[in-house]
Write a protein that holds these residues in place. Structure first.
Motif, PDB file in Angstrom:
ATOM      1  N   ALA A  68      27.106 -21.957  52.103  1.00 13.90           N
ATOM      2  CA  ALA A  68      26.990 -22.494  53.464  1.00 13.90           C
ATOM      3  C   ALA A  68      25.584 -22.183  53.943  1.00 13.90           C
ATOM      4  CB  ALA A  68      28.030 -21.860  54.383  1.00 13.90           C
ATOM      5  N   LEU A  69      24.794 -23.230  54.195  1.00  9.05           N
ATOM      6  CA  LEU A  69      23.391 -23.057  54.553  1.00  9.05           C
ATOM      7  C   LEU A  69      23.149 -23.418  56.009  1.00  9.05           C
ATOM      8  CD1 LEU A  69      21.624 -24.668  51.449  1.00  9.05           C
ATOM      9  CD2 LEU A  69      22.052 -22.245  51.873  1.00  9.05           C
ATOM     10  N   SER A  70      22.161 -22.766  56.587  1.00 12.56           N
ATOM     11  CA  SER A  70      21.728 -23.094  57.944  1.00 12.56           C
ATOM     12  C   SER A  70      20.749 -24.251  57.870  1.00 12.56           C
ATOM     13  CB  SER A  70      21.055 -21.878  58.589  1.00 12.56           C
ATOM     14  OG  SER A  70      20.409 -22.251  59.790  1.00 12.56           O
ATOM     15  N   LEU A  71      21.089 -25.349  58.543  1.00 10.17           N
ATOM     16  CA  LEU A  71      20.228 -26.530  58.495  1.00 10.17           C
ATOM     17  C   LEU A  71      18.916 -26.304  59.240  1.00 10.17           C
ATOM     18  CD1 LEU A  71      19.937 -29.515  57.685  1.00 10.17           C
ATOM     19  CD2 LEU A  71      21.094 -30.121  59.825  1.00 10.17           C
ATOM     20  N   TYR A  92      17.853 -27.225  45.591  1.00  5.57           N
ATOM     21  CA  TYR A  92      19.004 -27.897  46.189  1.00  5.57           C
ATOM     22  C   TYR A  92      18.875 -27.733  47.697  1.00  5.57           C
ATOM     23  CZ  TYR A  92      20.457 -27.839  41.379  1.00  5.57           C
ATOM     24  OH  TYR A  92      20.494 -28.024  40.012  1.00  5.57           O
ATOM     25  N   ILE A  93      18.526 -28.835  48.356  1.00  4.19           N
ATOM     26  CA  ILE A  93      18.104 -28.780  49.747  1.00  4.19           C
ATOM     27  C   ILE A  93      18.989 -29.678  50.618  1.00  4.19           C
ATOM     28  CG2 ILE A  93      15.710 -28.326  49.072  1.00  4.19           C
ATOM     29  CD1 ILE A  93      15.103 -31.263  49.731  1.00  4.19           C
ATOM     30  N   GLU A 111      26.367 -27.126  61.837  1.00  6.54           N
ATOM     31  CA  GLU A 111      27.114 -25.882  61.732  1.00  6.54           C
ATOM     32  C   GLU A 111      27.114 -25.420  60.274  1.00  6.54           C
ATOM     33  OE1 GLU A 111      28.483 -28.744  62.832  1.00  6.54           O
ATOM     34  OE2 GLU A 111      28.046 -28.421  64.949  1.00  6.54           O
ATOM     35  N   PHE A 112      27.487 -24.175  60.084  1.00 13.15           N
ATOM     36  CA  PHE A 112      27.608 -23.677  58.722  1.00 13.15           C
ATOM     37  C   PHE A 112      28.843 -24.313  58.078  1.00 13.15           C
ATOM     38  CE2 PHE A 112      24.842 -20.393  60.381  1.00 13.15           C
ATOM     39  CZ  PHE A 112      24.039 -20.083  59.298  1.00 13.15           C
ATOM     40  N   GLY A 113      28.632 -25.281  57.224  1.00 14.70           N
ATOM     41  CA  GLY A 113      29.732 -25.931  56.526  1.00 14.70           C
ATOM     42  C   GLY A 113      29.706 -25.550  55.057  1.00 14.70           C
ATOM     43  N   PHE A 165      18.109 -17.347  39.906  1.00 11.72           N
ATOM     44  CA  PHE A 165      18.858 -18.022  40.965  1.00 11.72           C
ATOM     45  C   PHE A 165      18.355 -17.444  42.279  1.00 11.72           C
ATOM     46  CE2 PHE A 165      22.407 -18.446  43.900  1.00 11.72           C
ATOM     47  CZ  PHE A 165      22.862 -19.738  43.662  1.00 11.72           C
ATOM     48  N   LYS A 166      17.783 -18.292  43.149  1.00 12.75           N
ATOM     49  CA  LYS A 166      17.089 -17.794  44.331  1.00 12.75           C
ATOM     50  C   LYS A 166      17.700 -18.341  45.618  1.00 12.75           C
ATOM     51  CE  LYS A 166      12.732 -17.634  41.735  1.00 12.75           C
ATOM     52  NZ  LYS A 166      11.348 -18.168  41.626  1.00 12.75           N
ATOM     53  N   LEU A 167      17.681 -17.509  46.650  1.00 13.73           N
ATOM     54  CA  LEU A 167      18.193 -17.871  47.968  1.00 13.73           C
ATOM     55  C   LEU A 167      17.044 -17.898  48.973  1.00 13.73           C
ATOM     56  CD1 LEU A 167      21.266 -15.446  47.988  1.00 13.73           C
ATOM     57  CD2 LEU A 167      21.269 -17.867  47.343  1.00 13.73           C
ATOM     58  N   TYR A 168      16.912 -19.007  49.675  1.00 11.78           N
ATOM     59  CA  TYR A 168      15.902 -19.135  50.728  1.00 11.78           C
ATOM     60  C   TYR A 168      16.598 -19.392  52.065  1.00 11.78           C
ATOM     61  CZ  TYR A 168      11.923 -19.570  47.482  1.00 11.78           C
ATOM     62  OH  TYR A 168      10.951 -19.345  46.538  1.00 11.78           O
TER      63      TYR A 168
END
Length: 597
Positions: free
Chosen positions: A271-274, A298-299, A321-323, A359-362
Motif C-alpha cells: 500500500a503506497l502513498s500517492l 513499480y510506480i 488513500e492507502f489501498g 528489493f527497495k522501498l521508496y
C-alpha cells in the motif's frame, strides 16, 4: 550458403595455401618441379568439371548464380528456401560430422495420447511463451485485478450452513499481457489474454513445483538496510487485520539484499502513498555485460511501461488513500520488455545472464508477504480468469476487441468493438478450467455460460455466427461481412464449447447448451473440411469461395495448427473425414502432393 564465383575463388585460394604449407614442410628433398606438379594435380582434382553457370528461372524473370558439374546443376539453397518456402540448416551429428537438414515446415505435430481431457493441458499450450512475444508490449501492472475479495467461510454445524463474509480491501494485480498486434500504443486483446492464462495452466500441470522463499511476512527481516533518515517497523494494519511492515524513506531507499540467480518471481502486498511518489524498485544485474545494473520501478502511473537509461518503469493504478495491492511479477519479463523498448535486446532473454540483487522501498507505505519463487503459473492463470470475469460485456456476453482489424482489401475493416469466436472459445476454455480448478466457483461458470450468447447471434448483428451457403453454421474468428470462414479460429471455438459442456455439472442447462453448439459446429466442420484442402497445403480460410479471389494459403505454422486441432478433435469424434484429412495434411508437411491428372 549460396555459392558464387567469388566464393569458389576464395575456397580454391585457401586450398592452395594449405597445400603449399603442407607440402613445403614435408618435401624438403623434393625438387621444385615435383612440388609444382603436386599442386597442379590437387587443384585439377578439386575443380574438375565444376563451372559457374547462370540459372534463368521461368525465362529471364529471375537470375541466380549456380554451379554445374557433369551436367548436374547445383542451385543455392538460399534461393530454393524463399522460392519454395522450405527450410534447412547445417547440423552436427554425434560423430562430429556435418549434415544438411532439409524440411518443409518448421512447426511440430503433437499426436494425442488418448482422448482429450478438458481438465488437462490445453492442446500444446504448455510450450507457449505468450508474454515473451514481440507483439506483447508488457505484462500490465494495473490489470488482472478485482476490487474486493470476499472470502466465504463455510461452517457445518448441526447440518446448518452459516456464511461469514470477510472483506480484504485490496486489489489483486498479477498482470495480463498488453498487446501491440494491431495498435502500437497497447491494448487488451482477449484472445492473447486467454492464451496467456491457458499456457500457464498447462505449465502448472507439466512443470515441477516452484521453489519458494518467504523474504518478509510482518516479522521484520533483519537483513533490511535502513538509512539513518529512514524508518521501518512492524505495525498492525486494520485493513488486512494483521501485522505488516510500515516504512518511511527519504532520498535513500530502504533495501533488502536478495542475491538470486534462479528465482525471478516476486510477489508482495503493498500500500503506497500517492502524494509522496512512493515506489518499489527491483535491481537486476547483467553478469555478462560488464555487470550492467538495471532498475525496475513499480510506480503509481496509468502508463503501461516506459524506459530511460538503465531504468524501466511499470505503472500501476494507485488511489489517494492507502489501498492495498497484491503484485506478482516475473521480473525477467519486465526487464525484457524494457530492454526491447530501449532496443537493447531481441525477444529472447537468458536467465543465466542475470542476477536479482535488491528489493527497495521508496517513500511512504506498507508492505507484507514478500515472496521469491522460481515460477507462479497458477497465479498467472487466475489473473487471466479474473480479467475475463471483470471485463465481460454482460449484455452481449462477449469481450470486445478495441482496435480496427483490416482483413482484406475487398471487404470492410472491422471497427473497434467486434467479437471473435476464437477469443470467446479460448476464454471459455480458460473459465471452464478455472471453475474446475477452484473446486466449483460458480462465478467462472456463469461467466463462461454468458459467453455462449454470441454463438447464437449472426455476425452482421454483433455476434460470431455465420452460415456457409445458408446451410452450415460457422463461428467466425473475424466476423466480416461477407464471412471468410477461418479454420483455426473455428476449431479453437469448438474446443472451448467442448471444455464447457464436459466440465460444467453433468446434465445442467449450461452443459446442454454448450453441447448443442459444439455438435452443430462439428457437423459443419466435417461437411466443409474438404474445401480447405489445396492439394499441397491447407487454406487458412475460404475467401477464395466467398470473395471470389485467390486462395489464402496457410503458412506452415498455421497448417501445423490445423493438423494438431484435427488430431485433438479426432479423439472426440472419430469421423473418417477428420482422421484422413489430418493424415493427408501431415503428408504435405513432408513434401507429399495430391495426385495430378
Amino acid at each position: 550458403m549460396r555459392l558464387n564465383i567469388r566464393t569458389l575463388f576464395l575456397v580454391l585460394s585457401t586450398f592452395i595455401i594449405i597445400c603449399t604449407v603442407s607440402l613445403w614442410s614435408n618435401c624438403s628433398n623434393q625438387t621444385f618441379d615435383t612440388f609444382s606438379k603436386n599442386i597442379k594435380s590437387n587443384y585439377e582434382s578439386l575443380v574438375q568439371n565444376i563451372k559457374p553457370i547462370d540459372c534463368l528461372i521461368n525465362g529471364n524473370s529471375i537470375h541466380v548464380d549456380c554451379l554445374i558439374k557433369n551436367s548436374t546443376v547445383y542451385i543455392p539453397f538460399s534461393f530454393l528456401k524463399n522460392y519454395f518456402e522450405v527450410y534447412g540448416k547445417i547440423i552436427e551429428t554425434d560423430d562430429n560430422k556435418k549434415k544438411f537438414h532439409w524440411s518443409h515446415s518448421y512447426s511440430k505435430i503433437y499426436h494425442q495420447n488418448g482422448k482429450y481431457d478438458s481438465r488437462g493441458v490445453f492442446t500444446n499450450f504448455q510450450n507457449y511463451k505468450v508474454e515473451e512475444r514481440d507483439r506483447v508490449k508488457c505484462v500490465s501492472a494495473s490489470e488482472g485485478k478485482f476490487q474486493v475479495i470476499i472470502i466465504y467461510i463455510l461452517i457445518y454445524i448441526n447440518k446448518i450452513f452459516e456464511y461469514f463474509k470477510l472483506k480484504k480491501l485490496y486489489l489483486i494485480i498479477i498482470g495480463v499481457p498488453v498487446s501491440t498486434q494491431w495498435n502500437p500504443h497497447g491494448y487488451y486483446y482477449p484472445t492473447q489474454i486467454a492464451q496467456f492464462g491457458l499456457s500457464h495452466y498447462s505449465k502448472n500441470l507439466t512443470l515441477p513445483s516452484p521453489k519458494r522463499k518467504i523474504l518478509e511476512n510482518g516479522q521484520l527481516n533483519p537483513l533490511w538496510n535502513v538509512p539513518e533518515t529512514s524508518k521501518i517497523q512492524i505495525a498492525f494494519n486494520a485493513q488486512v487485520n494483521s501485522n505488516v511492515i510500515d516504512f518511511f524513506s527519504t532520498d535513500k531507499p530502504i533495501s533488502l539484499k536478495i542475491d538470486s540467480k534462479e528465482e525471478f518471481f516476486l510477489s508482495f502486498d503493498v500500500a503506497l502513498s500517492l502524494s509522496t511518489r512512493s515506489s518499489i524498485v527491483v535491481t537486476i544485474k547483467d553478469m555478462k555485460e560488464q555487470n550492467e545494473v538495471w532498475n525496475l520501478h513499480y510506480i503509481c502511473s496509468r502508463t503501461f511501461i516506459f524506459a530511460k537509461g538503465h531504468n524501466i518503469y511499470h505503472g500501476m493504478h494507485c488511489s489517494r488513500e492507502f489501498g492495498w495491492k497484491k503484485l506478482t511479477r516475473n521480473v525477467l519479463i519486465d526487464l525484457q520488455k524494457g530492454l526491447h523498448m530501449l532496443k537493447k535486446t531481441t525477444t529472447k532473454i537468458f536467465r543465466s545472464k542475470y542476477k536479482l540483487c535488491d528489493f527497495k522501498l521508496y517513500g511512504v507505505g506498507f508492505l507484507d508477504n514478500l515472496t521469491l519463487s522460481s515460477s507462479d503459473h497458477i497465479s498467472q492463470f487466475y489473473a487471466a480468469a479474473h480479467w475475463f470475469n471483470k471485463h465481460q460485456d454482460k449484455e452481449s456476453g462477449g469481450w470486445i476487441n478495441p482496435v480496427t482489424r483490416k482483413i482484406s482489401p475487398v471487404i470492410k475493416s472491422l471497427k473497434p468493438g467486434w467479437l471473435s469466436a476464437m477469443g470467446q472459445g479460448q476464454a471459455i476454455s480458460l473459465l471452464s478450467r478455472a471453475f474446475h480448478h477452484s473446486g466449483g466457483n460458480e462465478v467462472y461458470l456463469n461467466t463462461a455460460r454468458t459467453a455462449l450468447k454470441p454463438f447464437k447471434i449472426p455476425s452482421k448483428n454483433g455476434g460470431v455466427l455465420s452460415k456457409f451457403m445458408n446451410l452450415h453454421p460457422w463461428y467466425d474468428e473475424y466476423p466480416t461481412v461477407p464471412p471468410i470462414f477461418i479454420l483455426n479460429g473455428f476449431m479453437y471455438s469448438l474446443i472451448g464449447l467442448y471444455d464447457l459442456f464436459s466440465l460444467a455439472p453433468n446434465g445442467s442447462e449450461v452443459s446442454q447448451e454448450a453441447y448443442t453448439l459444439w455438435r452443430q459446429g462439428m457437423t459443419s466442420l466435417k461437411n466443409l473440411l474438404p474445401l480447405f484442402d489445396m492439394g499441397s497445403r491447407s487454406a487458412y480460410d475460404l475467401r477464395h469461395v466467398t470473395l471470389d479471389i485467390a486462395p489464402n494459403i496457410a503458412r506452415w505454422d498455421y497448417h501445423a495448427t490445423h493438423i494438431n486441432q484435427l488430431l485433438l478433435l479426432a479423439t472426440l469424434d472419430n469421423a473418417t473425414v477428420i482422421q484422413t484429412t489430418a493424415k493427408r495434411w501431415i503428408g504435405y508437411m513432408n513434401g507429399a502432393r495430391a495426385s495430378h491428372n
